[in-house]
Design a protein around this motif. Structure first.
Motif, mmCIF file in Angstrom:
data_model
loop_
_atom_site.group_PDB
_atom_site.id
_atom_site.type_symbol
_atom_site.label_atom_id
_atom_site.label_comp_id
_atom_site.label_asym_id
_atom_site.label_seq_id
_atom_site.Cartn_x
_atom_site.Cartn_y
_atom_site.Cartn_z
ATOM 1 N N ALA A 1 -7.294 124.743 92.086
ATOM 2 C CA ALA A 1 -7.798 123.377 91.908
ATOM 3 C C ALA A 1 -6.849 122.387 92.545
ATOM 4 N N GLY A 2 -7.344 121.182 92.709
ATOM 5 C CA GLY A 2 -6.535 120.086 93.224
ATOM 6 C C GLY A 2 -6.788 118.845 92.396
ATOM 7 N N ALA A 3 -5.828 117.926 92.400
ATOM 8 C CA ALA A 3 -6.003 116.688 91.642
ATOM 9 C C ALA A 3 -5.278 115.547 92.339
ATOM 10 N N GLU A 4 -5.879 114.373 92.240
ATOM 11 C CA GLU A 4 -5.179 113.157 92.644
ATOM 12 C C GLU A 4 -5.016 112.308 91.401
ATOM 13 N N VAL A 5 -3.788 111.838 91.165
ATOM 14 C CA VAL A 5 -3.533 111.059 89.957
ATOM 15 C C VAL A 5 -2.905 109.719 90.320
ATOM 16 N N GLU A 6 -3.052 108.786 89.395
ATOM 17 C CA GLU A 6 -2.396 107.482 89.567
ATOM 18 C C GLU A 6 -1.566 107.223 88.325
ATOM 19 N N VAL A 7 -0.341 106.781 88.503
ATOM 20 C CA VAL A 7 0.516 106.532 87.345
ATOM 21 C C VAL A 7 0.794 105.035 87.216
ATOM 22 N N ASP A 8 0.739 104.543 85.978
ATOM 23 C CA ASP A 8 1.164 103.186 85.666
ATOM 24 C C ASP A 8 2.617 103.302 85.204
ATOM 25 N N ARG A 9 3.546 102.884 86.041
ATOM 26 C CA ARG A 9 4.968 103.091 85.738
ATOM 27 C C ARG A 9 5.438 102.223 84.568
ATOM 28 N N ASN A 10 4.665 101.193 84.227
ATOM 29 C CA ASN A 10 5.042 100.331 83.095
ATOM 30 C C ASN A 10 4.767 100.970 81.746
ATOM 31 N N THR A 11 3.712 101.763 81.685
ATOM 32 C CA THR A 11 3.319 102.346 80.400
ATOM 33 C C THR A 11 3.433 103.866 80.396
ATOM 34 N N GLY A 12 3.506 104.467 81.561
ATOM 35 C CA GLY A 12 3.500 105.929 81.648
ATOM 36 C C GLY A 12 2.100 106.517 81.613
ATOM 37 N N VAL A 13 1.088 105.677 81.576
ATOM 38 C CA VAL A 13 -0.287 106.179 81.526
ATOM 39 C C VAL A 13 -0.673 106.776 82.888
ATOM 40 N N VAL A 14 -1.158 108.012 82.840
ATOM 41 C CA VAL A 14 -1.584 108.700 84.062
ATOM 42 C C VAL A 14 -3.105 108.769 84.065
#
Lengths: 769, 293
Positions: A625-638
């Motif tokens: 499988a593959g995944a693209e993720v986005e991280v919010d560096r202020n909250t750690g929410v992925v």
């Protein structure tokens, strides 16, 4: 029967049932609310049970007084350990370590100590509150570290007894709280160490996870003295039948299990769960008794093993892999359940499908004072793939290689050895991972704070390859398929119907696939390990071919043709190209009136050897499988932006169902990677035993895009070249997500990736810069 | 577990409901949407013999908007608030906050009054009402009504400041005052929010004249700190960053939070710091842009 000639030849010239996305045949009955689950059933005279469970994690029972409960209104029986002195009350398919109810000692919070059967549920609950129990409390080992400590309490003393389906060779001696160990060695580790230029070495933590099927464990039991009847939602009715028969000293055929629909399983209902307790309570009450777990009870009945792992991967500076050394500790809870098999499968998945100079794997299954861990979709592989694959990416970064190129250079090719003595690689992994990467837009530019990851692994699939099926064609050419695969939402009944429809050229509307009744349905080892389509489906195909042979036999006689290879089926008729007869006409001719039926039996057994775990697997399930993720560096929410997965299924009997399997596995993989974590206190109390506190993925967590690529190389051992699916994406998705975070510099060594964990890791990385 | 047997009494008026409550005492509870109460009963945390159904009391079911402000009956459901065009026109940010509560099934039966009476520490509405100086109308057994501010109404988790045999009759808040802005934001990782921040700000001549920062769903009760509110007064676009930083630091230093399954103290203080800056910035930038127009 033996006079029949079975012609194994291409049947794909039929109506094209195989390869079409036929609607679920159990869809209408479920959507209209008419499908009955165990909790819906009312057996005449049935009582309701409340299980009285241990409030402490470890202790000796010094007093158990159920007299007040027995005196309560409506109470018919209260089961306690002393009711079981006439039988050997221990069960466990891998290790016989678990009493039906606690005898003199409890080992986890929630362990059944007693069970009340009463005329109403309210009466049973009220009576259970009157049970008095006192303990001598013992030291608690509620996690791996505590159970492996030098001064750890020994949770099981006494002799180790292998269960009836242990299947993993000789039982090793118990060592402290380690109940089973699995070891693999290839090559020469010390010779390989001279080649090390890159060394990646970390410790990893994988959490305890609950399967969270919508329906909890439910069973109705009746014990007449000479027979036991069970209406249960077990995944493996025939293994439960065998285990219950042994426990209660009855012939296997005197235990009759009826399994209709399951509201999901995911491994939580594999092997024996609440059935022994229900049967023992029914024996005492002399009436049918229903036991239904609440969610909080189900969560201490089965779960996924939490794990600690230390892995060292070494490579040359070019990125050529050299060696891997893995130590694994899996927390099986207070009883082994399927822990040994999970441990072996984790060990098998540890090296990953790569070419190594040397590998060394030591996997241990450890008792703790927590709820037992058992099967969970893609067990072992899910535990290890994110660990191994994140180290492959770390090597790639050290070597300056693109992760895809790294895999092109090191992955095994078809026919190469995966595990010594086992089946060689039976898939094109590089072809598969190229497809997954392309679907993710691998080469395209990334937006800020977005990373991409891919992962590849293998899962030993198929379990023991023993399945039988019976196909019956009635005088009106209707077909029933008797096969023991449990319909738990995965669509197996539809697939089995399609296989029979394909062979017999009968429309799907004329095929029924009933639930399992062990009195009538032939043996099927189990529903799990992605085996139903491949193994049970092959048995259905063979059974249908026997029916076809019977049609040919009678048609040949009527047509006056001795060479039946000139006959073929077409739209419910047999024809030789010149003359034809409908199936109904043939059956009427055969029996002399419009009755009778054609019955075919099909069987799958190991083609060579014993079919043992060591010789297997039936096939290697591809986990890519593959995944693209986005991280919010202020909250750690992925946020998971998009995913892709490969369903390398040989041949898709029902492409839509293959896609749905991959989507479900992807979402469950997101749950394992991002949210799910059973939290135990140091005294063994499960603190988040409801949906308020235990976070599972919801529709809102779906990625913007989930792409499932079906690969059909017709290279599987199942019917029409098929092989199973449904677990691969679950093992592969957490690894792809972890690698996507690694891609933007956030290497993670502990799951789930909670915002706090990710945020703290970001702080840590910034501080060390 | 089964809900233990209980008797249901249907109240016809506020007075009727309160007199039933007086009659049965602690053995009874008001029952409306049931989204919290039935859960608590099912978990065996409370054992009530009588439930007083207040769903059919007309006075508790009305919404009115006039010069004196907005008044929402305690038994009005979230869904009814979402679907009310007058509320949407006057207080769009309030309606939007309500739309984000739980899910459609809960919003279809759950009520604003129930939420505030239950006093769950993770309450979006309580935090919002704190920022807009909301008030509650409380009915009591002697037939008298009293109006209390939202500030101070929650004295602890699940502890509303009501005497025996009292009930919330309505929830009041000022109409959207000209020139004022409210921004509400929350982060939700599990079933309930992990932090809720609502900020009200007003300004004159490009300078913030008043601010109210409410922080909820992270400590024991939704809170406001005077020094945080004051630290934002006087802010203008040119010096906004300094004001925001000071407000955030004061808020995260003052907040009372604990380590639990929702996070460590360290992470929670960080979330307070981050969300106070973020939400206050949004509110102040909007109001300052408006006042410059």
């Amino acid at each position: 029967m033996s006079a029949l000639t079975i012609v194994e030849r291409d049947t794909s010239a039929g109506r094209g049932a195989v390869g079409t996305s036929h609607d679920r045949i159990d869809g209408p009955i479920k959507l209209s609310g008419q499908a009955l689950y165990v909790g819906d059933l009312e057996i005449p005279g049935m009582l309701y049970a409340k299980v009285f469970r241990s409030p402490i994690a470890h202790g000796r029972i010094t007093l158990l007084d159920v007299s007040a409960a027995e005196a309560m209104e409506g109470v018919v029986a209260v089961l306690v350990g002393s009711d079981l002195t006439d039988i050997d009350p221990f069960y466990g398919h891998a290790i016989r370590d678990r009493p039906i109810v606690a005898l003199d000692r409890v080992r986890f919070i929630g362990e059944p100590i007693a069970a009340v059967a009463a005329k109403t549920m309210a009466q049973a609950e009220a009576a259970a509150k009157q049970i008095v129990v006192e303990f001598d409390e013992l030291q608690v080992a509620a996690n791996l570290d505590a159970a492996l400590a030098v001064d750890a309490p020994i949770i099981h003393d006494g002799q180790t007894a292998a269960g009836f389906a242990h299947g993993l060779g000789k039982m090793p001696d118990r060592e402290g709280n380690i109940c089973y160990s699995y070891a693999l060695n290839t090559g020469d580790m010390s010779a390989a160490s001279t080649l090390n230029e890159i060394v990646i070495d970390h410790e990893y933590i994988f959490p305890a996870v609950y399967q969270y099927s919508m329906e909890t464990h439910a069973v109705i039991a009746e014990h007449t003295g000479t027979e036991i009847r069970l209406w249960a939602n077990c995944q493996h009715p025939f293994l439960v039948q065998s285990e219950i028969a042994t426990l209660f000293n009855l012939p296997i055929s005197s235990v009759r299990i009826n399994v209709q629909f399951l509201g999901g399983g995911f491994g939580s209902k594999s092997y024996t769960k609440m059935e022994p307790l229900a049967a023992a309570l029914a024996r005492k009450a002399k009436k049918p008794v229903r036991v239904v777990n609440e969610v909080s009870e189900a969560m201490v009945t089965s779960r996924r093993h939490n794990m600690k792992c230390r892995m060292v991967t070494t490579a040359k500076s070019t990125g050529e892999l050299v060696s891997r050394d893995v130590k694994i500790w899996l927390d099986t809870g207070a009883y082994a359940d399927n822990g040994p098999r999970v441990t072996a499968t984790a060990g098998d998945a540890a090296a990953g499908p790569y070419r190594w100079q040397a590998t060394q794997v030591r996997a241990h299954c450890v008792y703790t004072n927590t709820g037992p861990s058992g099967s969970y979709r893609a067990f072992g592989a899910t535990h290890l793939q994110w660990v191994g694959e994140s180290q492959i990416d770390e090597v790639a970064r050290c070597a300056g290689l693109d992760p895809l190129e790294m895999r092109r250079r090191n992955l095994l090719r078809r026919g190469e050895v995966v595990r010594v003595k086992g089946k060689p690689l039976d898939a094109d992994l590089i072809g598969d991972i190229e497809k997954v990467a392309a679907a993710l837009g691998w080469g395209e530019e990334r937006k800020p704070n977005r990373g991409r990851g891919i992962s590849v692994g293998l899962l030993a699939a198929g379990a023991h390859p023993v399945s039988m099926a019976t196909v019956r064609m009635d005088a009106a050419a209707g077909v029933s398929v008797m096969v023991g695969s449990t319909e738990m939402g995965q669509g197996t009944r539809t697939v089995m119907a399609q296989i029979a429809a394909q062979v017999l050229t009968v429309p799907m509307s004329k095929i029924s696939v009933p639930g399992t009744d062990t009195s009538f349905t032939p043996y099927d080892r189990s529903t799990g390990a992605s085996r139903s389509t491949t193994v049970a489906g092959k048995a259905v195909e063979r059974a249908a071919l026997v029916v076809r042979a019977s049609l040919f036999e009678t048609a040949g006689q009527v047509f006056g043709i001795s060479d039946i290879s000139k006959l073929f089926l077409e739209n419910e008729t047999v024809t030789d190209g010149k003359q034809s007869m409908t199936f109904s006409q043939i059956i009427t001719k055969r029996f002399g009136f419009a009755g009778g039926e054609l019955v075919g039996h099909g069987e799958v057994k190991p083609e060579s050897g014993s079919g043992s775990y060591e010789e297997g697997p039936v096939f290697w399930e591809v986990c890519i499988a593959g995944a693209e993720v986005e991280v919010d560096r202020n909250t750690g929410v992925v946020t998971i932006v998009r995913t892709s997965s490969v369903a390398d299924v040989g041949r898709a009997i029902n492409p839509a169902q293959v896609e749905r399997q991959d989507e479900g596995a992807t979402l469950q993989g997101i749950g394992n990677a991002m949210f799910e974590e059973m939290l135990y206190s140091s005294d063994g109390d499960l603190m988040n035993d409801s949906l308020l506190e235990y976070r599972i993925p919801t529709m809102l967590d779906m990625p913007e895009s989930m792409k499932c690529i079906i690969v059909e190389n017709e290279d599987g051992p199942g019917p029409f070249g098929s092989k199973g699916c449904g677990e691969g994406a679950l093992a592969a998705i957490p690894a792809a997500i972890v690698n996507a975070l690694g891609d933007i510099g956030i290497d993670m060594y502990e799951l789930p990736l909670t915002p706090e964990r990710v945020w703290k890791r970001i702080q840590q990385i910034q501080q060390t810069k | 577990m089964l809900v233990p047997p209980f008797e249901m009494h249907v109240a016809k008026s506020v007075e009727d409901a309160i007199s039933l409550r007086s009659k049965f005492g602690d053995d009874a509870s008001f029952y409306c949407g049931g989204t919290e109460l039935l859960l608590v009963m099912k978990l065996g945390l409370t054992d009530l013999a009588h439930l007083i159904d207040i769903k059919h009391v007309d006075e508790l079911r009305s919404i009115s908007i006039d010069d004196s402000g907005i008044q929402i009956g305690a038994a009005v459901t979230y869904r009814e608030i979402e679907n009310n065009p007058l509320l949407l026109a006057d207080r769009p940010e309030f309606v939007s906050m309500i739309s984000g509560i739980a899910n459609l099934r809960v919003r279809s039966v759950g009520t604003l009054g129930g939420n505030l009476a239950f006093a769950d520490p993770s309450s979006d509405p309580a935090t919002f009402l704190l920022a807009v100086n909301g008030e509650l109308e409380i009915g009591s057994a002697d037939g008298k009504r009293r109006i209390v501010p939202m500030a101070g109404f929650h004295t602890g988790p699940y502890q509303p400041d009501m005497r025996d045999n009292e009930m919330i009759v309505s929830i009041r808040m000022p109409r959207n005052p000209s020139g004022g802005v409210v921004v509400h934001e929350r982060m939700k990782l599990k079933e309930r929010p992990n932090i809720t921040v609502a900020v009200y700000a007003s300004a004159a001549q490009g300078v913030v004249t008043q601010a109210r920062v409410a922080i909820g769903s992270i400590g024991l009760i939704p809170v406001r700190f005077e020094e945080v509110d004051e630290s934002l007064v006087g802010a203008e676009l040119a010096n906004l960053d300094g004001h925001l930083k000071r407000a955030a630091t004061l808020a995260s230093d003052n907040i009372l939070v604990f380590d639990d399954a929702n996070g460590s103290v360290e992470y929670k203080r960080h979330l307070v710091d981050y969300f106070v800056q973020k939400v206050a910035r949004k509110a102040i930038e909007t109001i300052l842009e408006n006042s410059n127009k």
